[in-house]
Design a protein around this motif. Structure first.
Motif, mmCIF file in Angstrom:
data_model
loop_
_atom_site.group_PDB
_atom_site.id
_atom_site.type_symbol
_atom_site.label_atom_id
_atom_site.label_comp_id
_atom_site.label_asym_id
_atom_site.label_seq_id
_atom_site.Cartn_x
_atom_site.Cartn_y
_atom_site.Cartn_z
ATOM 1 N N ILE A 123 0.834 -1.213 0.000
ATOM 2 C CA ILE A 123 0.000 0.000 0.000
ATOM 3 C C ILE A 123 0.867 1.260 0.000
ATOM 4 O O ILE A 123 0.436 2.309 -0.472
ATOM 5 C CB ILE A 123 -1.010 -0.001 1.170
ATOM 6 C CG1 ILE A 123 -2.145 0.982 0.911
ATOM 7 C CG2 ILE A 123 -0.354 0.315 2.492
ATOM 8 C CD1 ILE A 123 -3.051 0.595 -0.195
ATOM 9 N N HIS A 124 2.106 1.159 0.491
ATOM 10 C CA HIS A 124 2.993 2.332 0.516
ATOM 11 C C HIS A 124 3.725 2.540 -0.802
ATOM 12 O O HIS A 124 4.231 3.625 -1.061
ATOM 13 C CB HIS A 124 3.990 2.210 1.668
ATOM 14 C CG HIS A 124 3.320 2.148 2.999
ATOM 15 N ND1 HIS A 124 2.624 3.212 3.532
ATOM 16 C CD2 HIS A 124 3.184 1.137 3.880
ATOM 17 C CE1 HIS A 124 2.110 2.866 4.688
ATOM 18 N NE2 HIS A 124 2.427 1.605 4.923
ATOM 19 N N ARG A 125 3.756 1.501 -1.610
ATOM 20 C CA ARG A 125 4.374 1.603 -2.940
ATOM 21 C C ARG A 125 3.701 0.584 -3.853
ATOM 22 O O ARG A 125 4.275 -0.451 -4.176
ATOM 23 C CB ARG A 125 5.868 1.358 -2.844
ATOM 24 C CG ARG A 125 6.589 1.722 -4.105
ATOM 25 C CD ARG A 125 8.101 1.608 -3.925
ATOM 26 N NE ARG A 125 8.735 2.113 -5.105
ATOM 27 C CZ ARG A 125 9.346 3.281 -5.173
ATOM 28 N NH1 ARG A 125 9.418 4.035 -4.127
ATOM 29 N NH2 ARG A 125 9.901 3.673 -6.292
ATOM 30 N N PRO A 126 2.465 0.896 -4.265
ATOM 31 C CA PRO A 126 1.722 -0.067 -5.091
ATOM 32 C C PRO A 126 2.428 -0.332 -6.422
ATOM 33 O O PRO A 126 2.986 0.568 -7.033
ATOM 34 C CB PRO A 126 0.381 0.629 -5.326
ATOM 35 C CG PRO A 126 0.282 1.657 -4.259
ATOM 36 C CD PRO A 126 1.688 2.081 -3.962
ATOM 37 N N THR A 127 2.406 -1.589 -6.819
ATOM 38 C CA THR A 127 2.944 -1.983 -8.118
ATOM 39 C C THR A 127 1.842 -2.684 -8.907
ATOM 40 O O THR A 127 0.947 -3.309 -8.320
ATOM 41 C CB THR A 127 4.170 -2.903 -7.964
ATOM 42 O OG1 THR A 127 3.819 -3.998 -7.124
ATOM 43 C CG2 THR A 127 5.351 -2.141 -7.361
ATOM 44 N N PHE A 128 1.931 -2.577 -10.212
ATOM 45 C CA PHE A 128 0.865 -3.064 -11.080
ATOM 46 C C PHE A 128 0.790 -4.590 -11.134
ATOM 47 O O PHE A 128 -0.295 -5.169 -11.167
ATOM 48 C CB PHE A 128 1.030 -2.479 -12.483
ATOM 49 C CG PHE A 128 -0.096 -2.824 -13.404
ATOM 50 C CD1 PHE A 128 -1.391 -2.412 -13.136
ATOM 51 C CD2 PHE A 128 0.139 -3.571 -14.548
ATOM 52 C CE1 PHE A 128 -2.441 -2.731 -13.986
ATOM 53 C CE2 PHE A 128 -0.906 -3.896 -15.410
ATOM 54 C CZ PHE A 128 -2.185 -3.474 -15.120
ATOM 55 N N GLY A 129 1.928 -5.266 -11.150
ATOM 56 C CA GLY A 129 1.956 -6.722 -11.304
ATOM 57 C C GLY A 129 1.091 -7.466 -10.294
ATOM 58 O O GLY A 129 0.210 -8.248 -10.688
ATOM 59 N N PRO A 130 1.309 -7.277 -9.002
ATOM 60 C CA PRO A 130 0.487 -7.978 -8.015
ATOM 61 C C PRO A 130 -1.000 -7.648 -8.138
ATOM 62 O O PRO A 130 -1.847 -8.531 -7.996
ATOM 63 C CB PRO A 130 1.046 -7.502 -6.679
ATOM 64 C CG PRO A 130 2.462 -7.139 -6.973
ATOM 65 C CD PRO A 130 2.429 -6.563 -8.367
ATOM 66 N N ALA A 131 -1.313 -6.394 -8.421
ATOM 67 C CA ALA A 131 -2.721 -6.002 -8.572
ATOM 68 C C ALA A 131 -3.358 -6.723 -9.760
ATOM 69 O O ALA A 131 -4.491 -7.214 -9.669
ATOM 70 C CB ALA A 131 -2.832 -4.487 -8.737
ATOM 71 N N LEU A 132 -2.636 -6.831 -10.853
ATOM 72 C CA LEU A 132 -3.156 -7.513 -12.032
ATOM 73 C C LEU A 132 -3.285 -9.020 -11.780
ATOM 74 O O LEU A 132 -4.273 -9.641 -12.201
ATOM 75 C CB LEU A 132 -2.270 -7.251 -13.248
ATOM 76 C CG LEU A 132 -2.816 -7.743 -14.581
ATOM 77 C CD1 LEU A 132 -4.148 -7.074 -14.914
ATOM 78 C CD2 LEU A 132 -1.800 -7.482 -15.692
ATOM 79 N N VAL A 133 -2.324 -9.604 -11.078
ATOM 80 C CA VAL A 133 -2.395 -11.031 -10.747
ATOM 81 C C VAL A 133 -3.648 -11.316 -9.931
ATOM 82 O O VAL A 133 -4.400 -12.255 -10.218
ATOM 83 C CB VAL A 133 -1.125 -11.491 -9.990
ATOM 84 C CG1 VAL A 133 -1.321 -12.850 -9.340
ATOM 85 C CG2 VAL A 133 0.073 -11.521 -10.934
ATOM 86 N N VAL A 134 -3.901 -10.499 -8.907
ATOM 87 C CA VAL A 134 -5.096 -10.704 -8.079
ATOM 88 C C VAL A 134 -6.354 -10.422 -8.894
ATOM 89 O O VAL A 134 -7.336 -11.160 -8.807
ATOM 90 C CB VAL A 134 -5.036 -9.845 -6.794
ATOM 91 C CG1 VAL A 134 -6.359 -9.885 -6.043
ATOM 92 C CG2 VAL A 134 -3.908 -10.324 -5.901
ATOM 93 N N GLY A 135 -6.341 -9.365 -9.691
ATOM 94 C CA GLY A 135 -7.513 -9.034 -10.502
ATOM 95 C C GLY A 135 -7.890 -10.152 -11.452
ATOM 96 O O GLY A 135 -9.034 -10.618 -11.464
ATOM 97 N N ILE A 136 -6.935 -10.614 -12.233
ATOM 98 C CA ILE A 136 -7.225 -11.695 -13.177
ATOM 99 C C ILE A 136 -7.491 -13.006 -12.433
ATOM 100 O O ILE A 136 -8.384 -13.765 -12.804
ATOM 101 C CB ILE A 136 -6.098 -11.835 -14.220
ATOM 102 C CG1 ILE A 136 -6.096 -10.599 -15.133
ATOM 103 C CG2 ILE A 136 -6.279 -13.111 -15.047
ATOM 104 C CD1 ILE A 136 -4.961 -10.544 -16.117
ATOM 105 N N GLY A 137 -6.757 -13.241 -11.368
ATOM 106 C CA GLY A 137 -6.985 -14.450 -10.573
ATOM 107 C C GLY A 137 -8.371 -14.501 -9.963
ATOM 108 O O GLY A 137 -8.949 -15.582 -9.776
ATOM 109 N N SER A 138 -8.929 -13.330 -9.699
ATOM 110 C CA SER A 138 -10.264 -13.285 -9.084
ATOM 111 C C SER A 138 -11.359 -13.795 -10.019
ATOM 112 O O SER A 138 -12.467 -14.096 -9.561
ATOM 113 C CB SER A 138 -10.589 -11.863 -8.609
ATOM 114 O OG SER A 138 -10.789 -10.974 -9.697
#
Length: 163
Positions: A93-108
């Motif tokens: 949350i202090h330094r958001p990166t796109f990769g993990p967010a996309l992994v969780v988004g698509i994984g969802s």
């Protein structure tokens, strides 16, 4: 900021992004938005012992099903944000990166493909719908946008709440 507050803000923000996407998709492509009332109907039948239906649209409506569905929609988004923060740590949350967010988004997308759609009568990965491939692509795009929303909401949360 604590884990629960971060999960709430990031998850609610990302869910709002896919709701905006649903509005844009309807206006630009003529694709109707999801009916979260049907999700509420499906969930409301669970305490009665019904977890799977041949067609949730053919099942008797439940009072308050729209509220139940919309509430579940946002709580699920918040839960996936909690998974993101739980796996990649609160430092994300202090330094958001796109990769993990996309992994969780698509994984969802596994949730609707393997749980919601079969339970509501659409089959695994929308296999019982009139156009399964189109439904799958729409789901994947929407969940990728959810990932983008997680990333954007992470940055917004960091920006607004970092001293």
């Amino acid at each position: 900021m604590n884990f629960v507050a971060s999960s709430f803000l990031v998850g609610a923000g990302a869910t709002a992004v896919i709701d905006l996407w649903a509005i844009a998709r309807r206006r630009l492509l003529g694709i109707p938005p999801p009916d979260y009332g049907l999700v509420g109907r499906w969930l409301a039948h669970m305490p009665r012992g019904r977890f799977r239906h041949d067609s949730i649209a053919a099942v008797s409506p439940i009072p308050g099903e729209r509220l139940i569905g919309w509430t579940a929609h946002y709580l699920i988004g918040i839960s996936f944000a909690a998974i993101l923060l739980g796996v990649w740590g609160p430092a994300w949350i202090h330094r958001p990166t796109f990769g993990p967010a996309l992994v969780v988004g698509i994984g969802s997308v596994a949730a609707p493909f393997l749980v919601m759609q079969p339970g509501m009568g659409a089959g695994i990965a929308a296999s019982r719908t009139p156009r399964p491939a189109a439904a799958r692509i729409q789901s994947l795009v929407t969940h990728a946008i959810f990932g983008l929303g997680l990333y954007a909401a992470g940055w917004a949360t960091n920006f607004l709440y970092t001293p």
